[in-house]
Structure formats: structure tokens, C-alpha cells
Motif scaffolding. Structure first.
Motif, PDB file in Angstrom:
ATOM      1  N   VAL A 191       0.845  -1.198   0.000  1.00 21.90           N
ATOM      2  CA  VAL A 191       0.000   0.000   0.000  1.00 21.90           C
ATOM      3  C   VAL A 191       0.877   1.244   0.000  1.00 21.90           C
ATOM      4  CG1 VAL A 191      -1.683   1.340   1.336  1.00 21.90           C
ATOM      5  CG2 VAL A 191      -2.009  -1.119   1.032  1.00 21.90           C
ATOM      6  N   GLU A 192       1.924   1.253   0.804  1.00 18.78           N
ATOM      7  CA  GLU A 192       2.836   2.405   0.840  1.00 18.78           C
ATOM      8  C   GLU A 192       3.534   2.586  -0.505  1.00 18.78           C
ATOM      9  OE1 GLU A 192       3.023   4.811   3.115  1.00 18.78           O
ATOM     10  OE2 GLU A 192       1.390   3.731   4.099  1.00 18.78           O
ATOM     11  N   ALA A 234       3.969   5.608  -5.580  1.00 16.17           N
ATOM     12  CA  ALA A 234       3.844   5.657  -7.047  1.00 16.17           C
ATOM     13  C   ALA A 234       2.858   6.746  -7.462  1.00 16.17           C
ATOM     14  CB  ALA A 234       3.400   4.300  -7.585  1.00 16.17           C
ATOM     15  N   LEU A 235       1.757   6.878  -6.732  1.00 13.15           N
ATOM     16  CA  LEU A 235       0.792   7.943  -7.026  1.00 13.15           C
ATOM     17  C   LEU A 235       1.417   9.320  -6.822  1.00 13.15           C
ATOM     18  CD1 LEU A 235      -2.324   6.313  -5.362  1.00 13.15           C
ATOM     19  CD2 LEU A 235      -2.059   6.804  -7.804  1.00 13.15           C
ATOM     20  N   LYS A 250       3.541  10.490  -9.602  1.00  7.66           N
ATOM     21  CA  LYS A 250       2.748  10.952 -10.750  1.00  7.66           C
ATOM     22  C   LYS A 250       2.170  12.347 -10.503  1.00  7.66           C
ATOM     23  CE  LYS A 250       3.080   7.090 -13.043  1.00  7.66           C
ATOM     24  NZ  LYS A 250       3.988   7.012 -14.162  1.00  7.66           N
ATOM     25  N   GLY A 251       2.463  12.923  -9.347  1.00  7.85           N
ATOM     26  CA  GLY A 251       2.026  14.281  -9.061  1.00  7.85           C
ATOM     27  C   GLY A 251       0.782  14.400  -8.210  1.00  7.85           C
ATOM     28  N   TYR A 252       0.231  13.285  -7.761  1.00  3.95           N
ATOM     29  CA  TYR A 252      -0.957  13.346  -6.904  1.00  3.95           C
ATOM     30  C   TYR A 252      -0.564  13.695  -5.482  1.00  3.95           C
ATOM     31  CZ  TYR A 252      -3.492  11.018 -10.635  1.00  3.95           C
ATOM     32  OH  TYR A 252      -4.064  10.714 -11.831  1.00  3.95           O
ATOM     33  N   GLU A 253      -1.440  14.418  -4.814  1.00  2.97           N
ATOM     34  CA  GLU A 253      -1.301  14.615  -3.381  1.00  2.97           C
ATOM     35  C   GLU A 253      -2.008  13.445  -2.716  1.00  2.97           C
ATOM     36  OE1 GLU A 253      -2.386  17.784   0.172  1.00  2.97           O
ATOM     37  OE2 GLU A 253      -2.713  18.360  -1.914  1.00  2.97           O
ATOM     38  N   VAL A 254      -1.293  12.717  -1.874  1.00  2.00           N
ATOM     39  CA  VAL A 254      -1.848  11.534  -1.223  1.00  2.00           C
ATOM     40  C   VAL A 254      -1.747  11.738   0.289  1.00  2.00           C
ATOM     41  CG1 VAL A 254      -1.709   9.031  -0.960  1.00  2.00           C
ATOM     42  CG2 VAL A 254      -1.102  10.081  -3.154  1.00  2.00           C
TER      43      VAL A 254
END
Length: 93
Positions: free
Chosen positions: A25-26, A31-32, A35-39
Motif C-alpha cells: 500500500v505504501e 507511485a501515485l 505521478k504528481g498526486y497529493e496523497v
């Protein structure tokens, strides 16, 4: 990060999941992010008092995400509560 990319909260079981699963999960969250996502990150096991965990996970992560991603591979009352709150209270996709 582009303005139209959503803020993600990835919720999953912690207590009943293996360390291998939690590590995966981490890796997915990393990886997200690449790609530029705020997680948003949950506090996790031992991340605070039960009240602090609730306030952070629900009051920050679930309330402020634009997309809630629930990984339902393992049983979790906490994830069930987060998912229900995301849908019923905050109308999250």
C-alpha cells in the motif's frame, strides 16, 4: 502538480493485514505521488491516541480528499467507518 489532479486518501486495513500488504500500500501511494498526486497519509498503528487517529483520518483525510480509495482486501471496522463516512457524510467518489 496540475490543479485538476485529485487529492487522494487511500484507506485500508492495518491491524488484520500483513506487513507485506501494508508495504505494498505504501509503495502504491509513493507511485501515485511520483505521478504528481497529493496523497494523504493515515496515522497508522501506534500513530497516536484513538482520538487523534480518528480526528486525523476522518477530520482531515476523509473530509479533505477529493477521491477516497478503499482497499478492502482485509477486514477492518475502521475502514468500513471511513468508507461509510466518505460516502454518506461527504459524498466522496
Amino acid at each position: 502538480m496540475e490543479a485538476n489532479k485529485p487529492k487522494l486518501y487511500v484507506g485500508c486495513a492495518l491491524r488484520h493485514a500483513s506487513q507485506e500488504f501494508r508495504d505494498q500500500v505504501e509503495q502504491c501511494k509513493d507511485a501515485l505521488r511520483s505521478k504528481g498526486y497529493e496523497v494523504f497519509d493515515f496515522l497508522g498503528l501506534g500513530g497516536g491516541t484513538p482520538k487523534e487517529v480518528y480526528e486525523w483520518d476522518i477530520g482531515h483525510c476523509v473530509a479533505n480528499c477529493t477521491v477516497f480509495v478503499a482497499i478492502c482486501d482485509f477486514p477492518s471496522l475502521g475502514l468500513g467507518y471511513e468508507l461509510a463516512t466518505a460516502i454518506e457524510k461527504y459524498n466522496k467518489p
